[in-house]
Design an enzyme around this catalytic site. Structure first.
Site, PDB file in Angstrom:
ATOM      1  N   GLU A  26       6.309  -1.490   0.121  1.00 49.20           N
ATOM      2  CA  GLU A  26       6.240  -0.337   0.942  1.00 49.20           C
ATOM      3  C   GLU A  26       5.841  -0.611   2.364  1.00 49.20           C
ATOM      4  OE1 GLU A  26       4.062   2.196  -2.806  1.00 49.20           O
ATOM      5  OE2 GLU A  26       3.068   2.305  -0.884  1.00 49.20           O
TER       6      GLU A  26
ATOM      7  N   CYS B 145      -2.137   2.956  -0.360  1.00 47.84           N
ATOM      8  CA  CYS B 145      -1.645   1.556  -0.751  1.00 47.84           C
ATOM      9  C   CYS B 145      -0.962   1.355  -1.919  1.00 47.84           C
ATOM     10  CB  CYS B 145      -2.827   0.575  -0.573  1.00 47.84           C
ATOM     11  SG  CYS B 145      -2.452  -1.137  -1.212  1.00 47.84           S
TER      12      CYS B 145
END
Ligand code: SAH
Ligand code: SF4
Length: 347
Positions: A91, A335
């Protein structure tokens, strides 16, 4: 050889080993990091033909594939799921708050540190990223911004992974990002966030790395902290604080301490006082982030009143504390959370 894996000196060395002068490496560098080209033009008149041929044959420019993109409803956060050559996904986030442009990048696919509240920690560790895989995340964001007439200013290593567990690649990437003939980012605008990797902080200090450091604390006693951050058992707080003190003394700078606020775990006034005492003598700034709930952890974010009480207690110790908004929560901005959602959809 993926050319994005090399810092400028390594690229010069690489092409010199083929018998070409540094001026040619500089031109390649400019293509990659000043013009942000996705390939070396095989008709480039300024590069020798035999160099172009060898580059074509023996090197590559590996760009991750955009797998998915999500935007937050407030428009300030865009999150990208990028697929690497071997199929691993990571990501990268573009954040745009109050005129600041920030790329939040991953340093590993997964993470070995296992913090209980973190979606990446819950996935486990797949592998380290190469310098090129880190740099191309930043390039992805920089391209988007440049197309809109903006410039990238900040990079934070707060995506997936523990950056100091992948020290070499992260620092090669930092060298590339700061290089004056390329992206030319300011070192102090690059922030490495660590779970408290003691040897990594020691090495940053020894190498006098001119970047910002954030240390994720979450607990001010070993018992409280170890319940959230298992790595604390390996490097207890006394050792961690010691190395933080050496860092701030040697480099004459402060440390950001990150604190994910979790109801009933680390949000009491007594724990805040303990934190105030723990940080005594270390120039600090505390960032308080209410927990982003994740699939694998049954905890609740600390509430507003607890966050403000926390902030006010720390002010008694002269420690500045910023309460970070959980912005972009609707794009799963915590996260590892976009990947987590995607895996859930697929199953
Ligand atoms: N591994 C590094 C950097 C990546 S995590 C580190 O731990 O510092 C970046 C930050 O996000 C850390 O401060 C981490 O504690 C925080 N974080 C992770 N999961 C979170 C969650 N679910 N809610 C709020 N903060 C989270
Ligand atoms: Fe790893 Fe950081 Fe998540 Fe902990 S919070 S598991 S160190 S990415």
């Amino acid at each position: 050889m993926n050319l994005y894996d090399l810092n400028r000196e390594q690229l010069i060395q690489f092409t010199e080993n083929w018998g070409f002068r540094p001026i040619h490496a500089d031109r390649i560098w400019k293509h990659l990091y000043a013009r942000l080209l996705l390939s070396i033009d095989s008709t480039d008149k300024h590069l020798p033909k035999d160099l172009l041929l060898r580059l074509q044959k023996e090197t590559s420019l590996q760009i991750p594939h955009l797998e998915e993109e999500t935007k937050s409803s407030d428009g300030f956060t865009r999150k990208f799921l990028l697929k690497l050559q071997d199929g691993e996904t990571i990501e990268t986030v573009l954040m745009r708050y109050s005129g600041r442009t920030t790329a939040c990048v991953s340093s590993q696919a997964g993470c070995a540190m296992g913090c209980v509240f973190c979606a990446t920690g819950q996935m486990g560790f797949s592998r380290h990223l190469t310098a090129g895989e880190i740099v191309t995340q930043v390039l992805h964001i920089d391209r988007i911004l440049r197309n809109q007439g903006e410039k990238l200013r900040n990079v934070v290593f707060m995506g997936m992974g523990e950056p100091l567990h992948n020290y070499e690649s992260v620092m090669t990437a930092v060298d590339i990002l700061c290089d004056k003939r390329g992206l030319s980012l300011a070192g102090k605008r690059i922030s490495v966030s660590t779970v408290g990797h003691v040897p990594g902080i020691r090495r940053l200090t020894e190498e006098k790395r001119n970047i910002s450091l954030a240390v994720s604390l979450h607990g001010a006693t070993d018992i409280d902290r170890n319940a959230l951050v298992p790595l604390g058992r390996r490097w207890p707080l006394a050792e961690l604080m010691d190395v933080c003190r050496q860092y701030t003394d040697t480099l004459d700078r402060h440390i950001f301490f990150e604190w994910t606020l979790i109801e009933g775990k680390n949000d009491s006034p007594a724990q805040t006082h303990t934190l105030g005492q723990l940080l005594e003598g270390i120039p600090s700034h505390v960032n308080l982030i209410p927990l982003n709930p994740t699939q694998g952890y049954n905890g609740k974010p600390g509430n507003n009143a607890a966050a403000h009480a926390f902030q006010s207690i720390l002010s008694q110790y002269n420690i500045p504390c910023t309460i970070r908004q959980r912005r972009g929560i609707d794009v799963a901005a915590g996260c590892g959370q976009l990947k987590e959602l995607k895996q859930k959809d697929a199953s």
